[in-house]
Design a protein around this motif. Structure first.
Motif, mmCIF file in Angstrom:
data_model
loop_
_atom_site.group_PDB
_atom_site.id
_atom_site.type_symbol
_atom_site.label_atom_id
_atom_site.label_comp_id
_atom_site.label_asym_id
_atom_site.label_seq_id
_atom_site.Cartn_x
_atom_site.Cartn_y
_atom_site.Cartn_z
ATOM 1 N N VAL A 35 0.836 -1.201 0.000
ATOM 2 C CA VAL A 35 0.000 0.000 0.000
ATOM 3 C C VAL A 35 0.878 1.262 0.000
ATOM 4 C CG1 VAL A 35 -1.633 1.339 1.394
ATOM 5 C CG2 VAL A 35 -2.034 -1.105 0.981
ATOM 6 N N ASP A 36 1.930 1.251 0.793
ATOM 7 C CA ASP A 36 2.811 2.424 0.836
ATOM 8 C C ASP A 36 3.502 2.661 -0.500
ATOM 9 O OD1 ASP A 36 2.142 2.755 3.459
ATOM 10 O OD2 ASP A 36 4.087 2.132 4.273
ATOM 11 N N VAL A 37 4.069 1.597 -1.056
ATOM 12 C CA VAL A 37 4.834 1.741 -2.295
ATOM 13 C C VAL A 37 3.902 2.101 -3.450
ATOM 14 C CG1 VAL A 37 6.205 0.485 -4.022
ATOM 15 C CG2 VAL A 37 6.677 0.183 -1.571
ATOM 16 N N ALA A 38 2.804 1.357 -3.581
ATOM 17 C CA ALA A 38 1.884 1.610 -4.690
ATOM 18 C C ALA A 38 1.250 2.987 -4.549
ATOM 19 C CB ALA A 38 0.809 0.533 -4.741
ATOM 20 N N GLY A 39 0.927 3.361 -3.296
ATOM 21 C CA GLY A 39 0.319 4.667 -3.077
ATOM 22 C C GLY A 39 1.239 5.804 -3.497
ATOM 23 N N ALA A 40 2.541 5.586 -3.439
ATOM 24 C CA ALA A 40 3.501 6.603 -3.853
ATOM 25 C C ALA A 40 3.710 6.596 -5.369
ATOM 26 C CB ALA A 40 4.833 6.374 -3.139
ATOM 27 N N GLY A 41 2.961 5.770 -6.080
ATOM 28 C CA GLY A 41 3.061 5.767 -7.542
ATOM 29 C C GLY A 41 4.269 5.032 -8.083
ATOM 30 N N ILE A 42 4.916 4.273 -7.223
ATOM 31 C CA ILE A 42 6.114 3.533 -7.642
ATOM 32 C C ILE A 42 5.688 2.209 -8.277
ATOM 33 C CG2 ILE A 42 8.202 2.385 -6.787
ATOM 34 C CD1 ILE A 42 8.203 4.486 -4.501
ATOM 35 N N GLU A 65 -9.852 -8.631 1.762
ATOM 36 C CA GLU A 65 -9.722 -7.247 2.233
ATOM 37 C C GLU A 65 -8.324 -6.692 1.937
ATOM 38 O OE1 GLU A 65 -9.961 -6.939 6.437
ATOM 39 O OE2 GLU A 65 -9.860 -4.737 6.431
ATOM 40 N N ASP A 66 -7.297 -7.431 2.308
ATOM 41 C CA ASP A 66 -5.934 -6.973 2.026
ATOM 42 C C ASP A 66 -5.704 -6.795 0.527
ATOM 43 O OD1 ASP A 66 -5.377 -7.098 4.709
ATOM 44 O OD2 ASP A 66 -3.714 -8.533 4.517
ATOM 45 N N ALA A 67 -6.140 -7.763 -0.242
ATOM 46 C CA ALA A 67 -5.900 -7.704 -1.685
ATOM 47 C C ALA A 67 -6.620 -6.511 -2.296
ATOM 48 C CB ALA A 67 -6.355 -9.006 -2.352
ATOM 49 N N THR A 68 -7.817 -6.227 -1.797
ATOM 50 C CA THR A 68 -8.568 -5.089 -2.322
ATOM 51 C C THR A 68 -7.852 -3.772 -1.994
ATOM 52 O OG1 THR A 68 -10.611 -6.339 -2.041
ATOM 53 C CG2 THR A 68 -10.826 -3.962 -2.314
ATOM 54 N N LEU A 69 -7.367 -3.660 -0.771
ATOM 55 C CA LEU A 69 -6.649 -2.439 -0.390
ATOM 56 C C LEU A 69 -5.416 -2.217 -1.260
ATOM 57 C CD1 LEU A 69 -6.850 -2.623 3.515
ATOM 58 C CD2 LEU A 69 -7.844 -0.859 2.030
ATOM 59 N N ILE A 70 -4.709 -3.288 -1.537
ATOM 60 C CA ILE A 70 -3.512 -3.151 -2.384
ATOM 61 C C ILE A 70 -3.921 -2.742 -3.793
ATOM 62 C CG2 ILE A 70 -1.577 -4.387 -3.433
ATOM 63 C CD1 ILE A 70 -1.525 -6.154 -0.870
ATOM 64 N N ALA A 71 -4.963 -3.380 -4.317
ATOM 65 C CA ALA A 71 -5.410 -3.041 -5.671
ATOM 66 C C ALA A 71 -5.860 -1.583 -5.741
ATOM 67 C CB ALA A 71 -6.539 -3.983 -6.111
ATOM 68 N N ASP A 72 -6.567 -1.144 -4.684
ATOM 69 C CA ASP A 72 -6.993 0.256 -4.652
ATOM 70 C C ASP A 72 -5.779 1.191 -4.653
ATOM 71 O OD1 ASP A 72 -9.591 -0.588 -4.584
ATOM 72 O OD2 ASP A 72 -9.853 -0.272 -2.428
ATOM 73 N N ALA A 73 -4.773 0.835 -3.878
ATOM 74 C CA ALA A 73 -3.589 1.697 -3.790
ATOM 75 C C ALA A 73 -2.863 1.775 -5.127
ATOM 76 C CB ALA A 73 -2.641 1.183 -2.697
ATOM 77 N N VAL A 74 -2.804 0.658 -5.823
ATOM 78 C CA VAL A 74 -2.150 0.683 -7.136
ATOM 79 C C VAL A 74 -2.913 1.607 -8.080
ATOM 80 C CG1 VAL A 74 -1.624 -0.692 -9.199
ATOM 81 C CG2 VAL A 74 -1.087 -1.589 -6.918
ATOM 82 N N ARG A 75 -4.223 1.456 -8.093
ATOM 83 C CA ARG A 75 -5.014 2.311 -8.989
ATOM 84 C C ARG A 75 -4.874 3.788 -8.615
ATOM 85 N NH1 ARG A 75 -9.195 -0.888 -7.528
ATOM 86 N NH2 ARG A 75 -8.884 -2.932 -8.529
ATOM 87 N N ALA A 76 -4.923 4.065 -7.298
ATOM 88 C CA ALA A 76 -4.832 5.461 -6.857
ATOM 89 C C ALA A 76 -3.453 6.045 -7.173
ATOM 90 C CB ALA A 76 -5.110 5.534 -5.355
ATOM 91 N N GLY A 77 -2.420 5.251 -6.943
ATOM 92 C CA GLY A 77 -1.061 5.762 -7.142
ATOM 93 C C GLY A 77 -0.689 5.933 -8.606
ATOM 94 N N GLY A 78 -1.273 5.121 -9.450
ATOM 95 C CA GLY A 78 -1.006 5.260 -10.886
ATOM 96 C C GLY A 78 0.234 4.541 -11.381
ATOM 97 N N GLY A 79 0.893 3.800 -10.493
ATOM 98 C CA GLY A 79 2.056 3.039 -10.948
ATOM 99 C C GLY A 79 1.640 1.739 -11.615
ATOM 100 N N ARG A 80 2.592 1.010 -12.148
ATOM 101 C CA ARG A 80 2.324 -0.268 -12.766
ATOM 102 C C ARG A 80 2.586 -1.378 -11.748
ATOM 103 N NH1 ARG A 80 5.233 -0.773 -18.421
ATOM 104 N NH2 ARG A 80 3.421 -2.108 -18.808
ATOM 105 N N CYS A 81 1.980 -2.523 -11.950
ATOM 106 C CA CYS A 81 2.112 -3.605 -10.964
ATOM 107 C C CYS A 81 2.090 -4.963 -11.653
ATOM 108 C CB CYS A 81 0.971 -3.533 -9.945
ATOM 109 S SG CYS A 81 0.994 -4.869 -8.739
#
Lengths: 336, 336, 336, 336
Positions: free
Chosen positions: B80-87, B100-116
């Motif tokens: 969540v921290d890394v993805a949220g920073a757009g990395i 729940e955890d997987a959803t939070l991570i997916a949300d963070a990736v989408r919000a941050g705009g980085g690739r995963c």
């Protein structure tokens, strides 16, 4: 930056060019290729310029290293010129198809002072590589006896190779298995018995041997049994049948490279070798890893792999196989 | 130059660092590792500096991309921290062990705009890669049914993994085969039936499931059958038993990754996977090719592979397997 | 002299007649066969007289024992009549295709007082026989989980069987594997989960299921995973794919009856089951050994093998598989 | 009633006695066995009376046929006496271990006028039987080349056989594969090349050869490659490694009798040959079917199988292998 020239722009030459494009610090400077059509294809696929022969390639690019990927019987002139100029060399197996040619090439390498790798690519084959690790570790004890089969279906001599009649199962296939068993046994070949036959391929218009079987006595007392045929049915499990094994005093190893665990059934059943050319962004396979190794070892001075003396020794063994098959006598490669 | 940070400096983290050292244009800037001992070992083996946690790694190195190689249940906070920073992110499978955890991570990736990229490494496994090529080519027609077995001997849960009790065959193994069969079938999972049992590992001091079997109905009408056990005998042919197959309307494919053609007999017989870590100068194997692909795709913008939404979907399927096994009912992953 | 009547003079009936001709003390007294053409062929091949139905056979020959080799769904009337008369019985699997029919047959056997063997012929299959020996010896410890695949290529439902639409992979194939795994696990089936699909065979004009997967929870806590498909490609390695295995607490066993070590390549590659019908002067194969056993056990009173109660239990399990597949719920065979 | 005497009451003699007990019209009249202990065991197990030598057996029972199941080097005297008396004979392979002994036996058979089967039991081995059917049908075209490996682990020469030092891999194993390949190729052996080694078994106290490799040129132009070793690791997949194959102009056949589809893992992994001794009430296996065939053919005058001339021919080939290995020359069996 290591600059590399490639003599022969066919499938193997192009494969080497693509593989080297992924190695940091290496640049493929040019191909030498007499066929305008092949040259254009290679240039289009790789962006590498093409020269009409090896002399033009050398003059135009002054390469640090040259890869010789011409047909077996066309190695001598290029290899002597390149090696004589002190240029490092990767030369496809067999080194040559006569002891005379192989000796001239070996002499030129020694005189020129360059480094030379003969392309016995099973050294980079995962099964052979792992087998050698196991044998060299001593966990099998001392080798007692070995076997290797490397055969092709009719497809190879009758349709794939334009020059099959100028080659044979002994020359096209057995250098691989002779090299492999010498490497695994870590011993020179003391004598060879052999038998061969012809007639089936001749009836299909390719006048060469159908099959050759050879028995080897190694200098260290171990024995080996080799078979190469060019007459497997095309409806089988692919064009290559490749197996080998070693029995040692404390254990054994068996490798069946024809059955690597993948079967596809469509109109017929077959096994597949899943190490295909590109996985994701990585080119994979023994030939790729061999040429990457060659380039990196030239850059950092590391061990290069089987050299020209070994290439000459293998050529002597194949010549001994041919003579043993025709005379019915045991032949020592060193007498040739 | 692409700079990469690696969170987790254990065996997988070190493997990724070594693999990236061979990729032109990439630099591993640092590890994050809480264990001083593990960090020292990693730093000594790779020359890469070590930071105590992912925040220190990000602050010190400002990486373009981060690889998360921590245990399964420890992905959420870092991701969540890394993805949220757009990395950009490579995160080991499973994405997480709860929806729940997987959803939070997916949300963070989408919000941050980085690739995963989620590390379903069978996409770079030669057998799976080739199987997918064959299925995707249409030469098997449409898939009717599939199967996959991925099991371990007792060694893995009782000796290799310190945290086996916090995992299970369903979480440690089945994400690989769920991903594989979703990829081969090119379809979402509509419903799951399952059965599992426990008791044998518990008696050996590891209180988790012994085995889980799951049946899948895909959205496109195809079915699949999956097995993962953690109780194979240690005296067998290695610690992993991995097979899969697809039956299509026009053909079938079968892959047996436990028998890749190499057998070594010393004090006991076993098959070997000859794709060992280093062949000549080249590091080889699925994890190497995956991380090379990740770096190159970030550099040139190419397709990255299975992303965070797929990672979330696989997590939903494993949760459905657990619920189906405990209730005896068919469960739809989308309801979870 | 034990006299035997055979109801059904097709391939199986004739095979039983030939096999019994080699057993001392046994005489095949007659066939019952409604088809004049089939009857003539059988009579010509074996010299055994033919009667138009089982009543005529019983009246004319007063046999000590009767073998029922009619199609699956045509067992009830013959079996009830024969068993009700107290005559010993070998009845092909499945005992019946409804719980009602199977119960009536079982009741008739009990009322009549004769002996009954249900023809689960894997009890005489060398691989299954040896597997059972190993499991029963305790050398694998207690079974944890098992699997069995028994599938056919399209040939069987579309060309070999005239009555495929009145059967299914569940009824034609799975009785064999349910019997096998119950035997190996030595336990009753507590509950069943299943999934199935149809559409591919229907499009080829045979409106039945393509494939069925079932998960079993045994009364003793072990689990099992079964697959039967009728849609394997005809170009594969024969018309039958048969494998099974057991994982126990102390070891495991795997049997692949599709790969018994013989490959013939002509226009396509295939594996062969080398247990062909006649070797030298001896008829060989599971069905031969089963019927020899049946006759000898009737003569000397020895153990007969799986009886009518077991046949009823297997029929219940297949009915539970069908219900579980259609409802998505866990089903207990005992509730049916 | 055909009465049979058996010379040698060891494991093979007892097996033959038990097998013949199931054949209608046959009675085993007695054993000849010099060891009181072995004789008592045989008598206890089979109920057959025991005589101290073959002369006493003949005098007491006047058998119609005799089976010779003594060690290889102890065939001559018994065989000459029995055959000279015109009694029918089943004699275990090899017929004898010298050309002189084999010739004397063949002469005695011809002079006495009885029938003689030499026990090349692969004729009743399902894999070999089926391979011969395929080759003889012409569906592989004409044989081009063949191979056969028949080897044992150290167990056989160092623990199972008391008389290993008086035998060798060439004498104990290769008669089977020479017979097999002569049968499959339907041709005489024109010449032999060979290599062998010794030292490993000698160091373990059994002074005989470790391994022998032989190349055969058949009279019809086909070739073959044979290997027999007595030094396989005991930790492998059983005590026997047996494979063979034929490449013909139209197809090929491969048989791996070491992998017949059954694997048992307990403290170590191994393949099993599931054709165990008794399945239900039927004794099964090549030796059983051979002796049943022998008895039935004597009763009804049918074809008996490989006779004494073939036995002599095989002995000549093994003698040629030994001479070729020691001289390094091609040797023709007909010169010996």
């Amino acid at each position: 930056m290591l600059t590399v020239g490639i003599v022969g722009a066919g499938l193997r030459g192009q494969l080497f060019a693509r593989a080297l494009a992924d190695v940091p610090g290496v640049r493929v400077a040019g191909f030498a290729e007499p066929s305008a059509q092949t040259g254009e294809a290679a240039s289009g696929a790789t962006g590498v310029p093409v020269h009409p022969d090896h002399r033009a390639l050398l003059a135009a690019t002054s390469p640090d290293a040259v890869i010789i990927a011409t047909p077996d019987f066309a190695h001598r002139e290029v290899a002597v010129d390149v090696a004589g100029a002190g240029i490092d060399l990767l030369i496809e197996k067999p080194l040559a198809t006569t002891v005379e040619d192989a000796t001239l090439i070996a002499d030129a390498v020694r005189a020129g002072g360059g480094r030379c790798l003969v392309g016995f690519e099973n050294r980079w084959n995962p099964h052979a590589h792992r087998a050698h690790e196991v044998v060299a570790s001593g966990s099998l004890g001392s080798p007692i006896t070995s076997h290797a089969t490397l055969s092709n279906s009719f497809f190879v001599p009758t349709r794939m190779l334009a020059w099959a009649e100028r080659s044979s199962p002994a020359w096209f296939l057995m250098p691989h298995t002779v090299d492999l068993l010498m490497w695994l046994n870590d011993s020179a070949v003391a004598s060879v018995r052999a038998v061969s036959s012809r007639g089936v391929l001749a009836a299909r218009g390719v006048d060469t041997e159908d099959v050759v079987h050879a028995l080897i006595a190694f200098a260290n007392g171990a024995t080996a049994n080799l078979t190469s045929a060019w007459v497997l049915p095309d409806a089988g499990e692919g064009i290559v049948d490749f197996r080998f094994g070693v029995v040692g005093t404390e254990g054994s190893i068996t490798a069946d490279l024809s059955h690597q665990g993948l079967s596809v059934v469509t109109d017929r059943t077959r096994s597949e070798w899943p190490l295909s050319g590109t996985i994701g962004r990585s080119q994979v396979g023994p030939a790729v890893w061999m040429v990457e190794h060659f380039a990196r070892a030239l850059i950092d001075g590391g061990d290069l792999g089987p050299g020209v003396d070994h290439g000459l020794a293998v050529t002597r063994v194949i010549c001994a196989v041919e003579q043993a098959a025709s005379t019915g006598r045991s032949v020592s490669p060193d007498e040739l």
